[in-house]
Design a protein around this motif. Structure first.
Motif, mmCIF file in Angstrom:
data_model
loop_
_atom_site.group_PDB
_atom_site.id
_atom_site.type_symbol
_atom_site.label_atom_id
_atom_site.label_comp_id
_atom_site.label_asym_id
_atom_site.label_seq_id
_atom_site.Cartn_x
_atom_site.Cartn_y
_atom_site.Cartn_z
ATOM 1 N N TYR A 280 75.084 -31.358 8.042
ATOM 2 C CA TYR A 280 75.047 -32.583 6.682
ATOM 3 C C TYR A 280 74.028 -32.130 5.131
ATOM 4 O O TYR A 280 73.739 -32.912 4.374
ATOM 5 N N LEU A 281 73.942 -30.548 4.218
ATOM 6 C CA LEU A 281 73.361 -30.243 3.509
ATOM 7 C C LEU A 281 74.285 -30.901 2.424
ATOM 8 O O LEU A 281 75.822 -30.685 1.727
ATOM 9 N N PRO A 282 74.297 -31.309 0.376
ATOM 10 C CA PRO A 282 74.331 -31.422 -0.473
ATOM 11 C C PRO A 282 75.085 -29.424 -0.826
ATOM 12 O O PRO A 282 74.489 -28.693 -0.131
ATOM 13 N N SER A 283 75.643 -29.938 -2.104
ATOM 14 C CA SER A 283 76.698 -28.997 -2.250
ATOM 15 C C SER A 283 75.767 -28.343 -2.716
ATOM 16 O O SER A 283 76.118 -26.781 -2.988
ATOM 17 N N GLN A 284 74.371 -27.753 -3.250
ATOM 18 C CA GLN A 284 73.313 -26.847 -4.055
ATOM 19 C C GLN A 284 72.761 -27.012 -3.264
ATOM 20 O O GLN A 284 72.796 -25.414 -3.578
ATOM 21 N N ALA A 285 72.499 -26.760 -2.366
ATOM 22 C CA ALA A 285 72.019 -26.247 -0.891
ATOM 23 C C ALA A 285 73.087 -25.510 -0.303
ATOM 24 O O ALA A 285 72.722 -23.576 -0.210
ATOM 25 N N VAL A 286 74.167 -25.547 0.033
ATOM 26 C CA VAL A 286 75.250 -24.527 0.054
ATOM 27 C C VAL A 286 75.431 -23.165 -0.994
ATOM 28 O O VAL A 286 75.811 -21.947 -0.498
ATOM 29 N N SER A 287 75.445 -24.066 -2.133
ATOM 30 C CA SER A 287 75.808 -22.713 -3.165
ATOM 31 C C SER A 287 73.976 -22.058 -3.147
ATOM 32 O O SER A 287 74.595 -20.741 -3.166
ATOM 33 N N GLU A 288 73.233 -22.215 -3.000
ATOM 34 C CA GLU A 288 71.696 -21.204 -2.952
ATOM 35 C C GLU A 288 71.733 -20.128 -2.015
ATOM 36 O O GLU A 288 71.762 -18.897 -1.864
ATOM 37 N N ILE A 289 72.600 -20.854 -0.891
ATOM 38 C CA ILE A 289 72.919 -20.221 0.180
ATOM 39 C C ILE A 289 74.227 -19.116 -0.151
ATOM 40 O O ILE A 289 74.116 -17.625 0.390
ATOM 41 N N VAL A 290 75.331 -20.012 -0.017
ATOM 42 C CA VAL A 290 76.307 -18.536 -0.831
ATOM 43 C C VAL A 290 75.846 -17.821 -2.304
ATOM 44 O O VAL A 290 76.087 -16.742 -1.451
ATOM 45 N N ASP A 291 75.045 -18.414 -2.542
ATOM 46 C CA ASP A 291 74.917 -16.731 -3.855
ATOM 47 C C ASP A 291 73.492 -16.572 -3.751
ATOM 48 O O ASP A 291 73.481 -15.632 -4.967
ATOM 49 N N ILE A 292 72.357 -16.753 -3.410
ATOM 50 C CA ILE A 292 71.750 -16.045 -3.462
ATOM 51 C C ILE A 292 70.718 -15.716 -1.970
ATOM 52 O O ILE A 292 70.635 -14.375 -2.227
ATOM 53 N N SER A 293 70.200 -16.887 -1.165
ATOM 54 C CA SER A 293 69.361 -16.084 0.367
ATOM 55 C C SER A 293 70.437 -15.285 0.354
ATOM 56 O O SER A 293 69.783 -14.153 1.308
ATOM 57 N N ASP A 294 72.114 -15.688 0.778
ATOM 58 C CA ASP A 294 72.605 -14.710 1.911
ATOM 59 C C ASP A 294 73.243 -13.170 1.642
ATOM 60 O O ASP A 294 72.136 -12.558 2.009
ATOM 61 N N PRO A 295 73.156 -13.451 -0.118
ATOM 62 C CA PRO A 295 73.449 -11.374 -0.726
ATOM 63 C C PRO A 295 71.485 -10.396 -0.706
ATOM 64 O O PRO A 295 71.643 -9.755 -0.013
ATOM 65 N N ALA A 296 70.715 -11.681 -1.028
ATOM 66 C CA ALA A 296 69.217 -11.212 -0.676
ATOM 67 C C ALA A 296 69.281 -10.659 0.742
ATOM 68 O O ALA A 296 68.950 -9.358 0.738
ATOM 69 N N LYS A 297 68.900 -11.541 1.525
ATOM 70 C CA LYS A 297 69.072 -11.031 2.728
ATOM 71 C C LYS A 297 69.798 -10.227 3.808
ATOM 72 O O LYS A 297 69.437 -9.058 3.944
ATOM 73 N N ILE A 298 71.496 -9.879 2.968
ATOM 74 C CA ILE A 298 71.908 -9.010 3.675
ATOM 75 C C ILE A 298 71.461 -7.392 2.436
ATOM 76 O O ILE A 298 71.687 -6.910 3.695
ATOM 77 N N LYS A 299 71.318 -7.287 1.687
ATOM 78 C CA LYS A 299 70.813 -6.352 1.376
ATOM 79 C C LYS A 299 69.636 -5.763 1.811
ATOM 80 O O LYS A 299 69.513 -3.994 1.930
ATOM 81 N N ILE A 300 68.608 -6.487 1.985
ATOM 82 C CA ILE A 300 67.414 -5.684 2.598
ATOM 83 C C ILE A 300 67.948 -4.955 3.885
ATOM 84 O O ILE A 300 67.221 -4.041 4.036
ATOM 85 N N ARG A 301 68.389 -5.978 4.804
ATOM 86 C CA ARG A 301 68.430 -5.411 6.188
ATOM 87 C C ARG A 301 69.300 -4.489 6.156
ATOM 88 O O ARG A 301 69.537 -3.460 7.427
ATOM 89 N N THR A 302 70.870 -3.840 5.113
ATOM 90 C CA THR A 302 71.128 -3.558 5.311
ATOM 91 C C THR A 302 70.644 -1.863 5.269
ATOM 92 O O THR A 302 71.276 -0.572 5.685
#
Length: 761
Positions: A280-302
């Motif tokens: 039930y997250l709002p659009s802004q939270a989903v955008s944060e996940i897609v554009d900021i958080s997931d890419p950063a965590k993926i890069k570090i763990r790679t």
């Protein structure tokens, strides 16, 4: 004209409400509410049970066979002697802990041929749910509505402790109370936790992890992802600490196992402890996940995975030391990649914005709604704009890069010790607390360093700190790191040498010598330790500049989410809302079915041993190596009574809504029989933690036919199968004589198979 506009808007909202109805496949439902919310839907989809057969406090039911395994998985009881089934990856840490280079149970598998060979696992638990209770009024009844979120939380926490104490005082039970729907409802779970859990069996990694990281989160899948444990109890059948005198636990219910096979459209029920979803997250939270958080965590763990893989390939000892760590890092890494892609493919942000437009229109219709909900969406915009200005990114880099370095994450406990000593070492209580802390660190150190390589960690240190220095804004750089980089001959590898060389936290010998000093000497040594100094510098940035802002905005967003979801439930009165997962016992239900990952590709609903052999034959990828014994069984078609139509089924998919924590969950058919062991989701469906897509979301499960085949024919541990209540396709198909006929053994099952009508057949 106004009436026409209002009618059109009403029709629009009505249609959107209908389109937002959760399919029966979607949702993680509370077992105690199945009767009023789900029973009818479930029975229409093929369930022959009642809601009380699934969850009851008056008689044995399915819930009495399901446990939370450890703190993050699910397991199920499959015999009247406490035999417990879960995933291989859930038991991986225990299998690893018993493994050595000489007795490598990860590589070779382990099977206890008698109960005295079963291996104890200190700290491992299995927790049953005794009952659930709605305690919303007890938690919120005396809390006024004008409190700040922090004040409200203090009152809620106090009430939770009071209710827990009242429910469990004088008993051996525990009580867990969790918020639902962002704190508008509270439910209590009364628990019974067993502490003597022993390893019984596990296939070799080449079966239990077949496909490895190559196939993780993927379909088609051929992984025999299971391990077997046993619950032991004291003489009164109640929880007890480990003792050789403990007896196998006699459960209230254990799941019978069906080998009759599955077909598309078959009803499936998943019972388990899903970890966390945010539907039930709002659009802004989903955008944060897609554009900021997931890419950063993926890069570090790679980067982490690349470095660990190199070290593990070069040294068998490091491979064993880091096997579980690598799997843990890799699991989330690949999941985030799939989640990010899935949300983009679903156009999730746009869909969320469409719902918010409908919500805004609905709010604008009434003055009362405006005063209650009118500020919600604008405040979401403000808060997520602040978070997007380096707060979220720095938080992710602190947790994934700084604390992704083992030395720094390990140092936190020692920094806590130094601060404890610094606060005072005068009173008897202070001295006792300090000594208890020192003793705990001493006891934990051998296990930690057994699975630690200083050389490996130094390489991770150099690479992750370089990433932090490059990607994070100057104002959030730790002082210790900035000063180190000013040296004329600075290199990241050289900096690692300067930190690890003099540190007292890099080996068991150094840590042991340190902790045997006097408290004041320990404090002095720790506060001069370069690893501690670097950690303190990171912590200063995080706890001063990042966490306060993050917590403040999270607190505000929690209240906004509560109001937003409250408004959505009011706006969409006909929709059945399910609460987000929060590691409490849930039901999800769906049906066996394939899917189309792309327009031109269709995946079937099952895989077979033939497909597994094809994978093993067509590539040299290490993840696809298989044991010689498995190949022999395939060549001779020595499948015993576990094959269906001459083939050995391995895995299948269904549309159940699952997430982390559902690993090891039983997949149960419409008659209450175990048909599969849930172990994964498809990659295209990993975004289901945030948005469910009925066309693509599938849970992946191990077929019980293959599981029993591995135990019996591959491992030669048929005595374990004899413990189970196995229902074969034909009544006379039992593989060997039993002490009692199948019909008699089935009497203790609370579910009686209905006689089929001609139409059902």
């Amino acid at each position: 004209m106004t009436n026409c506009k209002q009618l059109a808007l009403a029709l629009l909202l009505g249609l959107s409400s209908l389109s937002a109805w959760a399919r029966p496949d979607e949702g993680m439902w509370l077992p105690m509410l199945l009767k009023q919310l789900n029973e009818s839907d479930m029975q229409k989809k093929g369930m022959r049970l009642s809601a009380e057969d699934i969850y009851s406090i008056n008689k044995s039911s399915l819930k009495d066979a399901v446990v939370q395994f450890g703190s993050g998985c699910t397991g199920e009881v499959i015999s009247n002697q406490g035999l417990l089934l879960t995933n291989h990856h859930c038991g991986y840490g225990q299998i690893q802990s018993h493994s050595t280079v000489e007795n490598d149970y990860l590589t070779n598998g382990f099977w206890a041929m008698s109960k005295d060979q079963e291996k104890p696992n200190p700290g491992l638990t299995a927790t049953f749910i005794v009952r659930m209770e709605d305690v919303t009024k007890l938690i919120l009844g005396d809390i006024p509505g004008n409190l700040t979120e922090a004040e409200r939380e203090q009152r809620v926490t106090a009430n939770i402790k009071k209710v827990q104490y009242g429910a469990t005082n004088g008993t051996h039970y525990g009580a867990i109370i969790r918020p639902f729907f962002y704190g508008t409802e509270y439910y209590m779970y009364i628990t019974e936790t067993f502490r003597d859990i022993r390893l019984v069996g596990a296939p070799p990694e080449s079966i239990g992890k077949f496909g490895g990281d190559t196939d993780n989160w993927m379909w088609p899948r051929h992984t025999g992802d299971f391990s077997i444990f046993r619950i032991y109890a004291g003489p009164d059948n109640k929880p007890a600490d480990y003792s050789p005198n403990n007896k196998p636990y006699t459960p209230k219910h254990h799941l019978p196992i069906s080998l009759a096979g599955i077909k598309p459209g078959d009803f499936t029920l998943v019972f388990g402890f899903p970890g966390r979803t945010t539907e039930y997250l709002p659009s802004q939270a989903v955008s944060e996940i897609v554009d900021i958080s997931d890419p950063a965590k993926i890069k570090i763990r790679t980067m982490r995975l690349h470095l660990l893989e190199q070290e593990m390939l070069a040294d068998p000892k490091i491979r064993i030391q880091y096997a579980a760590k690598y799997a843990s890092v890799s699991n989330s890494h690949k999941k985030w990649i799939g989640e990010m892609r899935g949300l983009k493919k679903l156009d999730a942000v746009a869909k969320k914005k469409d719902l918010e437009k409908q919500f805004a229109q609905w709010v604008s219709q009434e003055t009362g709604r405006k005063s209650t909900y009118g500020h919600v969406l604008p405040h979401f915009d403000q808060n997520y704009t602040i978070l997007a200005n380096d707060i979220t990114l720095t938080r992710d880099y602190y947790q994934e890069a700084a604390l992704g370095i083992e030395l720094l994450s390990y140092a936190q406990s020692y920094l806590d010790l130094a601060e404890l000593i610094q606060k005072g070492n005068q009173t008897e209580q202070q001295k006792a607390d300090i000594q208890a802390y020192i003793q705990a660190l001493l006891e934990a150190a051998p296990a930690y360093f057994k699975n630690y390589s200083q050389a490996t960690d130094k390489k991770v240190f150099a690479s992750l700190l370089e990433m932090y220095a490059i990607d994070i804004a100057d104002k959030y750089q730790p002082v210790a790191l900035t000063k180190a980089m000013e040296g004329k001959k600075f290199t990241w590898a050289g900096y690692a040498d300067k930190v690890y060389g003099p540190s007292n936290l890099v080996s068991l010998e150094k840590v042991t010598a340190l902790l045997k000093m006097s408290p004041n000497a320990i404090k002095t040594k720790l506060l001069a330790d370069p690893a501690i100094n670097l950690l303190q510098s990171f912590n200063t940035v995080y706890y001063t500049d990042i966490l306060p802002v993050f917590n403040q905005l999270t607190e505000q967003n929690t209240l906004l989410n509560r109001l937003y979801l409250q408004g959505l439930r009011e706006m969409q009165k006909d929709k059945k809302f399910y609460p987000d997962a929060n590691s409490t016992l849930r039901i999800s239900y769906g049906q066996v079915e394939g899917y189309k990952p792309t327009e031109d590709v269709t995946y079937d609903y099952y895989t077979t041993l033939e497909g597994l052999i094809e994978k093993a034959d067509m590539t040299e990828v290490p993840d696809y190596k298989i044991p010689k014994r498995l190949r022999e069984l395939h060549v001779t078609r020595d499948y015993g009574l576990y094959a269906l139509n001459g083939k050995m089924p391995v895995a299948f998919i269904a549309s159940n809504h699952t997430t982390g924590g559902n690993s090891g969950s039983p997949v149960i058919n419409g008659r209450g029989e175990l048909i599969g062991l849930n172990f994964d989701r498809n990659w295209e469906g990993t975004m289901s933690d945030i948005m469910y897509d009925p066309e693509r979301v599938r849970n992946i499960s191990l077929n019980m036919n293959y599981l029993l085949f591995i135990i019996d024919k591959f491992a030669g541990a048929g005595h374990l199968v004899q413990e189970m209540n196995v229902i074969y396709p034909k009544a006379d198909a039992a593989p060997v004589p039993r002490k009692e006929p199948v019909e008699a053994r089935h009497k203790d099952n609370i579910f009686k198979t209905k006689k089929k009508t001609k139409q059902e057949e």
